[in-house]
Write a protein that holds these residues in place. Structure first.
Motif, short mmCIF file in Angstrom:
data_model
loop_
_atom_site.label_atom_id
_atom_site.label_comp_id
_atom_site.label_asym_id
_atom_site.label_seq_id
_atom_site.Cartn_x
_atom_site.Cartn_y
_atom_site.Cartn_z
N LEU A 57 5.58 92.53 106.59
CA LEU A 57 7.20 92.19 106.91
C LEU A 57 7.61 93.59 107.99
N VAL A 58 7.49 94.69 107.49
CA VAL A 58 7.97 95.81 108.39
C VAL A 58 7.36 95.61 109.86
N HIS A 59 5.96 95.29 110.09
CA HIS A 59 5.39 95.12 111.61
C HIS A 59 6.15 94.21 112.05
N ASP A 60 6.37 93.03 111.39
CA ASP A 60 7.16 91.82 112.09
C ASP A 60 8.45 92.15 112.45
N HIS A 61 9.07 93.06 111.75
CA HIS A 61 10.52 93.28 112.17
C HIS A 61 10.56 94.33 113.32
N ILE A 62 9.31 95.29 113.44
CA ILE A 62 9.42 96.10 114.37
C ILE A 62 9.26 95.25 115.71
N ASP A 63 8.13 94.21 115.55
CA ASP A 63 7.64 93.60 116.50
C ASP A 63 8.91 92.74 117.26
N HIS A 64 9.69 91.99 116.42
CA HIS A 64 10.42 91.03 116.73
C HIS A 64 12.00 91.58 116.95
N CYS A 65 12.32 92.01 115.92
CA CYS A 65 13.94 92.34 115.95
C CYS A 65 14.23 93.73 116.61
N LEU A 66 13.53 94.69 116.63
CA LEU A 66 13.59 96.02 117.30
C LEU A 66 13.43 95.87 118.82
N ALA A 67 12.14 95.18 119.02
CA ALA A 67 11.55 94.81 120.49
C ALA A 67 13.09 94.25 121.34
N HIS A 68 13.46 92.99 120.44
CA HIS A 68 14.36 92.39 121.12
C HIS A 68 15.66 93.00 121.42
#
Length: 91
Positions: A57-68
């Motif tokens: 969940l955390v990695h997904d958030h970093i990869d998608h939400c924060l990168a975008h």
């Protein structure tokens, strides 16, 4: 930032439901008097399953939400950095 459901969320839910069932089994082991080393081993497995779900969940958030956020709203870089710091404390 609005909540976004990512493609990994359904898999994370499945993992957590399996861990939930596993935890119920561990409780049953304790109630039936199974040896502590057996219970500890199964608790360790539940703990690892939950940790893996959290990490995904955390990695997904970093990869998608924060990168975008950085790509789409470079003016809000400090807010994105603050959110990154907040979520990484759960790793």
């Amino acid at each position: 930032m609005a909540h976004v459901v990512h493609r990994t969320h359904p898999d994370i839910v499945k993992r957590l439901k399996r861990a939930e069932g596993h935890l119920r089994n561990v409780i049953g082991m304790m109630e039936s008097g199974r040896p502590c080393p057996d219970v500890a081993q199964q608790l360790h497995a539940v703990e690892r399953a939950v940790a893996a779900a959290k990490r995904t969940l955390v990695h997904d958030h970093i990869d998608h939400c924060l990168a975008h956020a950085i790509e789409d709203e470079p003016r809000d870089a400090q807010r994105t950095i603050d959110e990154f710091k907040e979520i990484t404390k759960y790793l």
